[in-house]
Structure formats: C-alpha cells, structure tokens
Design a protein around this motif. Structure first.
Motif, PDB file in Angstrom:
ATOM      1  N   MET A 177     -46.388 139.001 -53.118  1.00 31.93           N
ATOM      2  CA  MET A 177     -45.879 137.975 -52.324  1.00 31.93           C
ATOM      3  C   MET A 177     -45.349 136.681 -53.133  1.00 31.93           C
ATOM      4  SD  MET A 177     -47.813 135.818 -49.150  1.00 31.93           S
ATOM      5  CE  MET A 177     -48.258 137.485 -48.442  1.00 31.93           C
ATOM      6  N   PRO A 178     -44.333 136.260 -53.087  1.00 31.12           N
ATOM      7  CA  PRO A 178     -43.939 135.165 -53.940  1.00 31.12           C
ATOM      8  C   PRO A 178     -44.748 133.897 -53.727  1.00 31.12           C
ATOM      9  CG  PRO A 178     -42.033 135.905 -52.465  1.00 31.12           C
ATOM     10  CD  PRO A 178     -43.318 136.714 -51.923  1.00 31.12           C
ATOM     11  N   ARG A 179     -45.135 133.454 -55.150  1.00 31.67           N
ATOM     12  CA  ARG A 179     -45.816 132.230 -55.248  1.00 31.67           C
ATOM     13  C   ARG A 179     -45.082 130.869 -55.685  1.00 31.67           C
ATOM     14  NH1 ARG A 179     -50.890 132.094 -56.904  1.00 31.67           N
ATOM     15  NH2 ARG A 179     -50.527 130.997 -58.564  1.00 31.67           N
ATOM     16  N   PHE A 180     -45.506 129.960 -54.944  1.00 32.72           N
ATOM     17  CA  PHE A 180     -44.749 128.636 -55.319  1.00 32.72           C
ATOM     18  C   PHE A 180     -45.566 127.357 -55.640  1.00 32.72           C
ATOM     19  CE2 PHE A 180     -42.063 131.255 -52.613  1.00 32.72           C
ATOM     20  CZ  PHE A 180     -40.767 131.390 -53.518  1.00 32.72           C
ATOM     21  N   HIS A 181     -45.445 126.604 -56.437  1.00 33.25           N
ATOM     22  CA  HIS A 181     -46.207 125.283 -56.726  1.00 33.25           C
ATOM     23  C   HIS A 181     -45.654 124.280 -55.889  1.00 33.25           C
ATOM     24  CE1 HIS A 181     -47.397 121.603 -58.829  1.00 33.25           C
ATOM     25  NE2 HIS A 181     -48.219 122.239 -58.739  1.00 33.25           N
ATOM     26  N   CYS A 182     -46.434 123.540 -55.372  1.00 31.82           N
ATOM     27  CA  CYS A 182     -45.883 122.458 -54.266  1.00 31.82           C
ATOM     28  C   CYS A 182     -46.676 121.367 -54.821  1.00 31.82           C
ATOM     29  CB  CYS A 182     -46.402 122.707 -52.764  1.00 31.82           C
ATOM     30  SG  CYS A 182     -45.818 121.558 -51.621  1.00 31.82           S
ATOM     31  N   SER A 183     -45.624 120.279 -55.175  1.00 33.00           N
ATOM     32  CA  SER A 183     -46.178 119.116 -55.966  1.00 33.00           C
ATOM     33  C   SER A 183     -46.847 118.003 -54.846  1.00 33.00           C
ATOM     34  CB  SER A 183     -44.950 118.483 -56.683  1.00 33.00           C
ATOM     35  OG  SER A 183     -43.876 118.181 -55.774  1.00 33.00           O
ATOM     36  N   VAL A 184     -46.876 118.366 -53.665  1.00 29.68           N
ATOM     37  CA  VAL A 184     -47.562 117.438 -52.570  1.00 29.68           C
ATOM     38  C   VAL A 184     -48.853 118.198 -52.216  1.00 29.68           C
ATOM     39  CG1 VAL A 184     -45.286 116.391 -52.017  1.00 29.68           C
ATOM     40  CG2 VAL A 184     -46.265 118.397 -50.621  1.00 29.68           C
ATOM     41  N   PRO A 185     -49.786 117.405 -51.732  1.00 25.75           N
ATOM     42  CA  PRO A 185     -51.117 118.118 -51.387  1.00 25.75           C
ATOM     43  C   PRO A 185     -50.907 119.000 -50.048  1.00 25.75           C
ATOM     44  CG  PRO A 185     -51.301 115.755 -51.605  1.00 25.75           C
ATOM     45  CD  PRO A 185     -50.073 115.932 -51.894  1.00 25.75           C
ATOM     46  N   LEU A 186     -51.742 120.009 -50.065  1.00 30.14           N
ATOM     47  CA  LEU A 186     -51.545 120.935 -49.016  1.00 30.14           C
ATOM     48  C   LEU A 186     -52.756 120.936 -47.894  1.00 30.14           C
ATOM     49  CD1 LEU A 186     -50.241 124.073 -51.129  1.00 30.14           C
ATOM     50  CD2 LEU A 186     -48.894 122.691 -49.479  1.00 30.14           C
ATOM     51  N   THR A 187     -52.527 121.173 -46.742  1.00 29.96           N
ATOM     52  CA  THR A 187     -53.393 121.247 -45.412  1.00 29.96           C
ATOM     53  C   THR A 187     -53.290 122.526 -44.672  1.00 29.96           C
ATOM     54  OG1 THR A 187     -53.620 118.978 -45.854  1.00 29.96           O
ATOM     55  CG2 THR A 187     -54.719 119.871 -44.116  1.00 29.96           C
ATOM     56  N   ALA A 188     -54.313 123.166 -44.568  1.00 33.24           N
ATOM     57  CA  ALA A 188     -53.996 124.198 -43.507  1.00 33.24           C
ATOM     58  C   ALA A 188     -53.655 123.719 -42.247  1.00 33.24           C
ATOM     59  CB  ALA A 188     -55.453 125.034 -43.398  1.00 33.24           C
ATOM     60  N   GLY A 189     -52.416 124.439 -41.553  1.00 32.14           N
ATOM     61  CA  GLY A 189     -52.180 124.198 -40.203  1.00 32.14           C
ATOM     62  C   GLY A 189     -50.917 123.081 -40.258  1.00 32.14           C
ATOM     63  N   ALA A 190     -50.639 122.598 -41.499  1.00 27.49           N
ATOM     64  CA  ALA A 190     -49.554 121.721 -41.522  1.00 27.49           C
ATOM     65  C   ALA A 190     -48.172 122.175 -41.626  1.00 27.49           C
ATOM     66  CB  ALA A 190     -49.810 120.975 -42.928  1.00 27.49           C
ATOM     67  N   ASN A 191     -47.186 121.170 -41.036  1.00 30.64           N
ATOM     68  CA  ASN A 191     -45.749 121.894 -41.052  1.00 30.64           C
ATOM     69  C   ASN A 191     -45.341 121.142 -42.110  1.00 30.64           C
ATOM     70  OD1 ASN A 191     -45.791 123.535 -38.653  1.00 30.64           O
ATOM     71  ND2 ASN A 191     -46.035 121.453 -37.570  1.00 30.64           N
ATOM     72  N   LEU A 192     -44.533 121.639 -42.871  1.00 34.19           N
ATOM     73  CA  LEU A 192     -44.252 120.997 -44.329  1.00 34.19           C
ATOM     74  C   LEU A 192     -42.845 121.329 -44.888  1.00 34.19           C
ATOM     75  CD1 LEU A 192     -45.205 119.548 -46.826  1.00 34.19           C
ATOM     76  CD2 LEU A 192     -45.857 121.818 -47.818  1.00 34.19           C
ATOM     77  N   THR A 193     -41.937 120.170 -45.181  1.00 37.66           N
ATOM     78  CA  THR A 193     -40.725 120.422 -45.865  1.00 37.66           C
ATOM     79  C   THR A 193     -41.005 120.618 -47.396  1.00 37.66           C
ATOM     80  OG1 THR A 193     -39.448 119.219 -44.171  1.00 37.66           O
ATOM     81  CG2 THR A 193     -38.532 119.560 -46.183  1.00 37.66           C
ATOM     82  N   LEU A 194     -40.703 121.522 -47.808  1.00 34.12           N
ATOM     83  CA  LEU A 194     -41.019 121.945 -49.390  1.00 34.12           C
ATOM     84  C   LEU A 194     -40.196 120.822 -50.217  1.00 34.12           C
ATOM     85  CD1 LEU A 194     -40.871 125.667 -49.755  1.00 34.12           C
ATOM     86  CD2 LEU A 194     -43.067 124.367 -49.417  1.00 34.12           C
ATOM     87  N   PRO A 195     -40.922 120.473 -51.437  1.00 36.93           N
ATOM     88  CA  PRO A 195     -40.329 119.683 -52.437  1.00 36.93           C
ATOM     89  C   PRO A 195     -39.205 120.519 -52.959  1.00 36.93           C
ATOM     90  CG  PRO A 195     -42.617 119.797 -52.842  1.00 36.93           C
ATOM     91  CD  PRO A 195     -42.529 120.715 -51.854  1.00 36.93           C
ATOM     92  N   ALA A 196     -38.295 119.576 -53.567  1.00 36.53           N
ATOM     93  CA  ALA A 196     -37.173 120.343 -53.815  1.00 36.53           C
ATOM     94  C   ALA A 196     -37.074 121.506 -54.691  1.00 36.53           C
ATOM     95  CB  ALA A 196     -35.843 119.066 -54.731  1.00 36.53           C
TER      96      ALA A 196
END
Length: 240
Positions: A1-20
């Motif tokens: 499965m593809p893995r990506f680092h997210c530069s903003v804090p993550l929370t289960a259940g959140a709807n998120l626009t990924l960083p650029a």
C-alpha cells in the motif's frame, strides 16, 4: 500500500486535504477515489486512509484508524558527519534513514570539500530533509530523523561540554594505531550513542584530539580504510 508523509498532525476520522507534496505524489501514482493509502506524520505510528476526491491540484482523504506500529532501531544512534562532497551526502542521508538513524548533524570540517553557509546551507538542509522523508516512506519508518542545521566543527564541538543524559556513549571514528574496535563495545540499548565521523580524508589531527578532549572515545571499524559515507553507515549498522 502506498505510504505518504503528512506534514500536518493526523487524527483518526478527520477529513483532510493533503499537503502539496503528498498530494503531488498521490497524483503521480494516478490514484483514484476509493483507493487506500497509509499516512504518517512523524509523531509515531501510522494511519489508514481513503482517497475521497482528486482535484486538479489537491487531494482530499478520510483518515482512518491509527496503528501504533514502529519500525525504529533498538538503539538511538546519532551521526555527526563531516559532509562528503556532491551527491555522496544525499546518499548517506538516504541510507542512514533506511538503517534507522535518529539524527544527522552535518559538519564543515578542515578536510571537507563541501562548504555551505547562510541560505545555501538552509536549502541543502531542506533538500536532505526531503530525502529523509522519502526514505521513510519507502522503508516503512514512521519517525523522520532530525537533520540539524549545518555547523562548523569548531562551533559544534564547542557545545559538547557534557554528555547528554540520554546518550550512553560518544564515539569518534579513528585510524590511529591501538584504537579499540567497534565490535568490543557493549551495547546499551536503553540509551543512545553519538558517533562523530570525518569527511574525505577524515578529521584533522587537531579535530580528533579536540573530540577526545571533549569525552569522545576513539574507535576503529577495522583495518580497511572506508569511504567517508561508508564509514558512517558501517558504524550505524554496528551500533543500532
């Protein structure tokens, strides 16, 4: 499965626009709504996620459950390295990240060819941080090693007044005769170790003696003379 680092804090259940950066990687892979991916923010563990929307320049995801999985080395190893020239420092950062390094301190030393300062040094550090992030995405690590700002050897060693409470040993790679081998060290996985390694040509005699005066124990990797980037990685493998 593809893995990506997210530069903003993550929370289960959140709807998120990924960083650029992460969004661009998702788009390059031509992922589609409904596709699964893994996200990590560097704070520990990883999150399952689902692509919800693919825009022209943005990607929206729903963050799923947190998995408290870690793939760190059993011992924290910190590298302070005289910067090798050209792409060799890039390669060192990538491979050290894959091997589990906790932090890297780039140093400008007497024999070093690479000279960085000011804005150029900061751009290089950002470049090395991006390499470390990409290496974590590839190898499965969920904690990105710290890449410290470039320092001169004299400024850095001058700050090494006392042994850090969380560092069991401070070591300097040496070619001096009679130096004990790294295999003779007893592992203390409860605390970390700081390893000082030189650039092409090694540390100068004065630099090595200054490190020893500051409490760094000289060690050798054996009878063969290794390239600067190889020596740092060999020490990391031996100690992690």
């Amino acid at each position: 499965m593809p893995r990506f680092h997210c530069s903003v804090p993550l929370t289960a259940g959140a709807n998120l626009t990924l960083p650029a950066g992460a969004a661009r990687h998702v788009q390059v892979l031509r992922m589609q709504p409904g596709d699964a991916l893994t996200l990590f923010d560097g704070a520990g563990g990883e999150y399952a996620a689902i692509v919800e929307r693919m825009g022209r320049s943005d990607v929206a995801v729903t963050v799923g459950a947190h998995q408290p999985v870690e793939r760190e080395a059993s011992r924290a190893v910190h590298l302070a390295v005289g910067m090798p020239a050209n792409e060799r420092m890039d390669w060192l950062v990538e491979k050290a990240t894959e091997l589990g390094v906790s932090s890297i301190q780039p140093l400008a030393t007497a024999h070093g060819v690479l000279r960085l300062s000011g804005e150029r040094a900061e751009k290089k550090r950002a470049h090395w941080e991006a390499i470390a992030v990409a290496a974590c995405e590839q190898c499965g690590r969920n904690r990105v090693p710290v890449i410290h700002p470039v320092q001169s050897f004299s400024a850095w060693i001058g700050a090494q007044q006392q042994q850090d409470a969380d560092t069991a040993e401070r070591l300097v790679l040496s070619l001096a005769e009679g130096t004990r081998g790294i295999a003779s060290l007893q592992a203390d996985t409860g605390r970390g170790v700081l390893v000082l390694s030189g650039p092409e040509g090694g540390l100068s005699g004065a630099e090595e003696q200054e490190a020893i005066a500051r409490g760094f124990a000289p060690i050798t990797l054996g009878s063969r003379v290794l390239r600067a980037e190889t020596a740092a990685l060999a020490a990391l493998v031996s100690l992690a």
